[in-house]
Design a protein around this motif. Structure first.
Motif, PDB file in Angstrom:
ATOM      1  N   TYR A 178     -41.062  18.389 120.220  1.00 42.88           N
ATOM      2  CA  TYR A 178     -39.864  18.900 120.897  1.00 42.88           C
ATOM      3  C   TYR A 178     -38.617  18.632 120.057  1.00 42.88           C
ATOM      4  O   TYR A 178     -38.416  17.544 119.566  1.00 42.88           O
ATOM      5  CB  TYR A 178     -39.758  18.215 122.262  1.00 42.88           C
ATOM      6  CG  TYR A 178     -38.469  18.429 123.017  1.00 42.88           C
ATOM      7  CD1 TYR A 178     -37.979  19.708 123.267  1.00 42.88           C
ATOM      8  CD2 TYR A 178     -37.750  17.338 123.505  1.00 42.88           C
ATOM      9  CE1 TYR A 178     -36.803  19.895 123.975  1.00 42.88           C
ATOM     10  CE2 TYR A 178     -36.578  17.514 124.219  1.00 42.88           C
ATOM     11  CZ  TYR A 178     -36.104  18.791 124.447  1.00 42.88           C
ATOM     12  OH  TYR A 178     -34.939  18.975 125.149  1.00 42.88           O
ATOM     13  N   ARG A 179     -37.805  19.665 119.880  1.00 42.12           N
ATOM     14  CA  ARG A 179     -36.548  19.675 119.137  1.00 42.12           C
ATOM     15  C   ARG A 179     -36.739  19.811 117.626  1.00 42.12           C
ATOM     16  O   ARG A 179     -35.772  19.663 116.873  1.00 42.12           O
ATOM     17  CB  ARG A 179     -35.666  18.456 119.458  1.00 42.12           C
ATOM     18  CG  ARG A 179     -35.170  18.422 120.886  1.00 42.12           C
ATOM     19  CD  ARG A 179     -33.948  17.523 121.051  1.00 42.12           C
ATOM     20  NE  ARG A 179     -34.148  16.196 120.521  1.00 42.12           N
ATOM     21  CZ  ARG A 179     -34.651  15.179 121.207  1.00 42.12           C
ATOM     22  NH1 ARG A 179     -34.997  15.346 122.468  1.00 42.12           N
ATOM     23  NH2 ARG A 179     -34.804  14.003 120.655  1.00 42.12           N
ATOM     24  N   ASP A 180     -37.958  20.112 117.159  1.00 41.88           N
ATOM     25  CA  ASP A 180     -38.106  20.390 115.733  1.00 41.88           C
ATOM     26  C   ASP A 180     -37.755  21.854 115.464  1.00 41.88           C
ATOM     27  O   ASP A 180     -37.305  22.583 116.353  1.00 41.88           O
ATOM     28  CB  ASP A 180     -39.510  20.022 115.233  1.00 41.88           C
ATOM     29  CG  ASP A 180     -40.611  20.916 115.814  1.00 41.88           C
ATOM     30  OD1 ASP A 180     -40.298  21.892 116.534  1.00 41.88           O
ATOM     31  OD2 ASP A 180     -41.797  20.630 115.552  1.00 41.88           O
ATOM     32  N   GLN A 181     -37.969  22.313 114.230  1.00 40.25           N
ATOM     33  CA  GLN A 181     -37.554  23.660 113.857  1.00 40.25           C
ATOM     34  C   GLN A 181     -38.391  24.748 114.535  1.00 40.25           C
ATOM     35  O   GLN A 181     -37.896  25.862 114.751  1.00 40.25           O
ATOM     36  CB  GLN A 181     -37.626  23.821 112.335  1.00 40.25           C
ATOM     37  CG  GLN A 181     -36.642  22.948 111.571  1.00 40.25           C
ATOM     38  CD  GLN A 181     -35.199  23.299 111.878  1.00 40.25           C
ATOM     39  OE1 GLN A 181     -34.812  24.464 111.841  1.00 40.25           O
ATOM     40  NE2 GLN A 181     -34.395  22.290 112.190  1.00 40.25           N
ATOM     41  N   LEU A 182     -39.628  24.449 114.885  1.00 42.85           N
ATOM     42  CA  LEU A 182     -40.442  25.432 115.606  1.00 42.85           C
ATOM     43  C   LEU A 182     -39.910  25.618 117.024  1.00 42.85           C
ATOM     44  O   LEU A 182     -39.861  26.743 117.536  1.00 42.85           O
ATOM     45  CB  LEU A 182     -41.904  24.988 115.629  1.00 42.85           C
ATOM     46  CG  LEU A 182     -42.905  25.983 116.224  1.00 42.85           C
ATOM     47  CD1 LEU A 182     -42.889  27.308 115.471  1.00 42.85           C
ATOM     48  CD2 LEU A 182     -44.318  25.392 116.228  1.00 42.85           C
ATOM     49  N   TRP A 183     -39.508  24.527 117.659  1.00 41.36           N
ATOM     50  CA  TRP A 183     -38.871  24.633 118.980  1.00 41.36           C
ATOM     51  C   TRP A 183     -37.549  25.385 118.856  1.00 41.36           C
ATOM     52  O   TRP A 183     -37.207  26.211 119.709  1.00 41.36           O
ATOM     53  CB  TRP A 183     -38.647  23.238 119.554  1.00 41.36           C
ATOM     54  CG  TRP A 183     -37.833  23.213 120.810  1.00 41.36           C
ATOM     55  CD1 TRP A 183     -38.271  23.449 122.085  1.00 41.36           C
ATOM     56  CD2 TRP A 183     -36.426  22.945 120.921  1.00 41.36           C
ATOM     57  NE1 TRP A 183     -37.230  23.346 122.980  1.00 41.36           N
ATOM     58  CE2 TRP A 183     -36.081  23.037 122.294  1.00 41.36           C
ATOM     59  CE3 TRP A 183     -35.430  22.637 120.003  1.00 41.36           C
ATOM     60  CZ2 TRP A 183     -34.783  22.831 122.752  1.00 41.36           C
ATOM     61  CZ3 TRP A 183     -34.134  22.425 120.454  1.00 41.36           C
ATOM     62  CH2 TRP A 183     -33.825  22.528 121.817  1.00 41.36           C
ATOM     63  N   GLU A 184     -36.796  25.115 117.789  1.00 42.17           N
ATOM     64  CA  GLU A 184     -35.521  25.799 117.557  1.00 42.17           C
ATOM     65  C   GLU A 184     -35.708  27.304 117.406  1.00 42.17           C
ATOM     66  O   GLU A 184     -34.806  28.088 117.700  1.00 42.17           O
ATOM     67  CB  GLU A 184     -34.857  25.242 116.289  1.00 42.17           C
ATOM     68  CG  GLU A 184     -34.373  23.809 116.400  1.00 42.17           C
ATOM     69  CD  GLU A 184     -32.928  23.715 116.838  1.00 42.17           C
ATOM     70  OE1 GLU A 184     -32.299  24.780 116.999  1.00 42.17           O
ATOM     71  OE2 GLU A 184     -32.445  22.585 117.029  1.00 42.17           O
ATOM     72  N   MET A 185     -36.885  27.719 116.971  1.00 40.27           N
ATOM     73  CA  MET A 185     -37.175  29.137 116.773  1.00 40.27           C
ATOM     74  C   MET A 185     -37.183  29.902 118.094  1.00 40.27           C
ATOM     75  O   MET A 185     -36.982  31.117 118.126  1.00 40.27           O
ATOM     76  CB  MET A 185     -38.539  29.263 116.080  1.00 40.27           C
ATOM     77  CG  MET A 185     -38.986  30.653 115.735  1.00 40.27           C
ATOM     78  SD  MET A 185     -40.632  30.575 114.964  1.00 40.27           S
ATOM     79  CE  MET A 185     -40.898  32.307 114.595  1.00 40.27           C
TER      80      MET A 185
END
Length: 277
Positions: A178-185
């Motif tokens: 949660y909150r990494d770049q994949l979540w940011e996507m």
């Protein structure tokens, strides 16, 4: 894997035949998903996009995005398909679950792997304390205050080897959090609150203090097998702050220790941003 920005190679809208193939792959990987579940996850009319990306170390990953949220990702090197947190918020029991303290999630988001002392287990340690699985088994991680998964990874050992390590060494290699770049996507929505996980509702909780004394929290009688042993949140934070992030602090994951071996609290998490994709 997605702690740093990635580069998008291509984006392709999936056709009907490709969606059908994807549903079949998901059904094989996750048999608990019904045909109705799969039809909702990979709908026939909504936009379903295959996004090919390169992570910052060059790893190739296929991300399946429905509307704006990524729901699954596949590592090209091993063809394994994993759910994202967006997907797990809809199906929180899809993967085998480990529970840790809420404060640890922030550390995982910074590039750490989950160490065995950070995994909360029920009762006295035994060969089935962690479950039954082989090395590389997909798992999700939730917290003591919310049963919804906040991270996805693979086990660093088999369940039996975890038991034999005596709470020493790495437990889970983190892929997505949660909150990494994949979540940011995606839409960047916050996780739902589904209440504490079952392991925290099973009975008394024993919090071990620094001097080895045990403080029992809870009420009513409980079976010994229902006791949950865990380090306190303060111990977790202190351990994280005292971590030496150098490579020489990485434990030897191949070492075999007896279950009675004492465990230093600084091994609750291990920062591996230099090793993680």
């Amino acid at each position: 894997m997605f702690i740093k920005p990635f580069r998008i190679k291509s984006q392709t809208q999936l056709k009907g035949s490709d969606r059908k193939k994807l549903r079949a792959e998901l059904s094989q990987a996750y048999p608990s998903l019904s045909s109705e579940d799969l039809a909702k996850l990979i709908p026939s009319k909504d936009d379903v996009t295959l996004v090919r990306i390169y992570c910052y170390k060059g790893e190739s990953v296929n991300v399946y995005q429905v509307q704006k949220d990524p729901v699954f990702f596949m590592l090209e090197k091993d063809k394994e398909i994993y759910p994202t947190v967006y997907m797990l918020w809809r199906h929180p029991d899809l993967l085998h679950i480990f529970t840790t303290h809420a404060q640890v999630i922030d550390v995982l988001a910074g590039g750490a792997d989950l160490m065995l002392p950070g995994i909360i287990t029920k009762g006295e340690m035994n060969p089935s304390s962690y479950g039954k699985f082989e090395k590389g088994f997909p798992v999700a991680i939730n917290t003591t205050d919310n049963k919804v998964p906040l991270a996805v990874g693979v086990t660093a050992h088999s369940s039996m080897d975890m038991y034999m390590c005596g709470r020493h060494g790495k437990g889970v290699s983190i892929l997505h959090v949660y909150r990494d770049q994949l979540w940011e996507m995606g839409t960047r929505s916050p996780p739902p609150n589904l209440g504490p996980p079952d392991i925290m509702l099973s009975g008394q909780v024993i919090l071990e203090s620094e001097d080895g004394a045990a403080e029992i929290i809870g009420d009513g009688e409980t079976n010994e097998n229902e006791i949950v042993k865990e380090p306190s949140p303060e111990q977790v934070i202190d351990a994280v702050q005292e971590l030496d992030l150098g490579d020489d602090q990485t434990p030897d994951s191949s070492s075999s220790l007896s279950p009675e071996t004492s465990t230093p609290q600084e091994e609750i998490v291990q920062t591996t941003s230099s090793d993680r994709p």
